[in-house]
Design an enzyme around this catalytic site. Structure first.
Site, PDB file in Angstrom:
ATOM      1  N   CYS A 137     -17.860   2.908  11.829  1.00  0.00           N
ATOM      2  CA  CYS A 137     -17.395   1.438  12.012  1.00  0.00           C
ATOM      3  C   CYS A 137     -15.943   1.683  12.099  1.00  0.00           C
ATOM      4  O   CYS A 137     -15.272   0.639  13.017  1.00  0.00           O
ATOM      5  CB  CYS A 137     -17.861   0.452  10.953  1.00  0.00           C
ATOM      6  SG  CYS A 137     -17.295   0.718   9.330  1.00  0.00           S
ATOM      7  N   HIS A 262     -12.446  -4.904  11.130  1.00  0.00           N
ATOM      8  CA  HIS A 262     -11.388  -3.615  10.580  1.00  0.00           C
ATOM      9  C   HIS A 262     -10.357  -3.864  11.747  1.00  0.00           C
ATOM     10  O   HIS A 262     -10.448  -4.066  13.124  1.00  0.00           O
ATOM     11  CB  HIS A 262     -12.124  -2.397  10.879  1.00  0.00           C
ATOM     12  CG  HIS A 262     -12.957  -1.952   9.607  1.00  0.00           C
ATOM     13  ND1 HIS A 262     -13.205  -2.662   8.729  1.00  0.00           N
ATOM     14  CD2 HIS A 262     -13.937  -1.068   9.814  1.00  0.00           C
ATOM     15  CE1 HIS A 262     -14.247  -2.274   7.886  1.00  0.00           C
ATOM     16  NE2 HIS A 262     -14.556  -1.089   8.595  1.00  0.00           N
TER      17      HIS A 262
END
Length: 356
Positions: A137, A262
């Site tokens: 990710c 993120h």
């Protein structure tokens, strides 16, 4: 339910790990993207078998993971722990399914392509093991934007720092942050060494230090010379996806008290001189990228902007102060969507087109 389209019967899709955090998002994505699937089979651990989940507006019963459950499946999407994937992905492939795996179990296997459709879609066709890997990710949160710039300028060095949401550690990460925030609410913190640790006690969950009201310069497990597994993933996966096996990459991964999305700072050096204007043009038109970059107006991406959305958000685009060949960027990407579920669904669509 199997449907028939212009190219024949619609493929049967299996979602393994359907009850997990990423699996939940994946079912939402499958319900909103173009419906190219026949039957969608939901699979999870035996303790989750019998639950009913909604996909495409219909309730579907979850089946227990077993060998027989892959019979008749054309494409299987796996979002399970590494050790479970290592055991069961080859089983699904042996039963005839093309597997798209979101774990780290096969990402470094040279016979398993590591695919980001906006960057290296062509590699999905070379899958001798019947497996396609989905990147980590953190890598996915930046690689679409970076791939667009690389195609124009030619990347030669990369330095990044990540600011990773707690959902990257699964449901346990989210639950830990929420519990810690409740523990520290209304307390006096930030004046005495160790006061945050004392307030949180042993409730650190999957993190080595308290993450509430804190930043933790560590994500993953220990690797050689003090590097973490998350940092090595970003290096190794960026090299594979961009086709640059010797690319110099330096990474520091940091966990921050954000639930989802993120963020990364990116320092990218290219083969020749770059201009901000051309970089902005590239990013503004790149598939899967949103350019959000007007600091004078207070416009730059944050996790609060990107969460729940599909693209990589890019801002703070500027040329390095002392290097006309380098750009500085700040990027944000929802780690449960493009960082996991969405990229998995996009790969599955590529495979489905290839199977026709």
């Amino acid at each position: 339910m199997t449907t028939t389209g212009p190219g024949g019967p619609a493929p049967t899709l299996a979602v393994v790990g359907a009850t997990g955090a990423v699996g939940t998002v994946l079912l939402q994505i499958l319900s909103h993207r173009a419906d190219i699937w026949g039957e969608i089979r939901l699979i999870a651990s035996p303790r989750s078998a019998g639950r009913k989940l909604t996909v495409r507006g219909e309730e579907v019963e979850v089946l227990a993971l077993s060998e027989d459950v892959f019979d008749g499946v054309d494409i299987a999407l796996f979002d399970v722990p590494d050790e479970v994937a290592a055991q069961w992905v080859p089983v699904a492939a042996a039963r005839g399914a093309v597997v798209v795996d979101n774990s780290a179990a096969f990402r470094t296997d040279p016979d398993v392509p590591l695919v980001v459709p906006e960057v290296n879609a062509h590699t999905v066709r070379n899958r001798p093991r019947g497996i396609v890997a989905n990147p980590n990710c953190t890598t996915l949160s930046m690689i679409v934007a970076l791939g667009a710039l690389h195609a124009e300028f030619g990347l030669r060095e990369l330095v990044v720092s990540s600011y990773q949401a707690v959902s990257g550690a699964g449901r346990a990460g989210v639950e830990t942050l929420r519990e810690q925030l409740a523990l520290v609410a209304g307390t006096e913190l930030g004046t005495t060494p160790g006061d945050l640790r004392r307030a949180v006690g042993d409730r650190t969950g999957p993190f080595p230090e308290p993450v509430a009201l804190n930043v933790v310069p560590w994500a993953g497990s220990l690797r050689e010379d003090g590097w973490s597994s998350e940092e090595m993933k970003v290096r190794d996966e960026s090299r594979r996806i961009l086709g640059l096996p010797d690319l110099p990459v330096a990474v520091t991964c940091v966990r921050v008290p954000v639930v989802t999305t993120h963020s990364l700072t990116v320092h990218a050096r290219f083969q020749g001189e770059v201009t901000v204007d051309r970089a902005r043009e590239i990013l503004a038109t790149a598939p899967g990228v949103v350019l959000f970059d007007n600091p004078a107006a207070g416009e730059f991406p944050t996790p609060a902007d990107a969460v729940g959305t599909d693209p990589t958000w890019v801002g703070r685009v500027r040329r390095a102060l002392d290097d006309p060949t380098a750009l500085e960027l700040f990027v944000c990407g929802d780690n449960l969507r493009k960082g996991a579920a969405l990229n998995t669904a996009q790969i599955a669509e590529l495979v489905a087109a290839d199977l026709r």
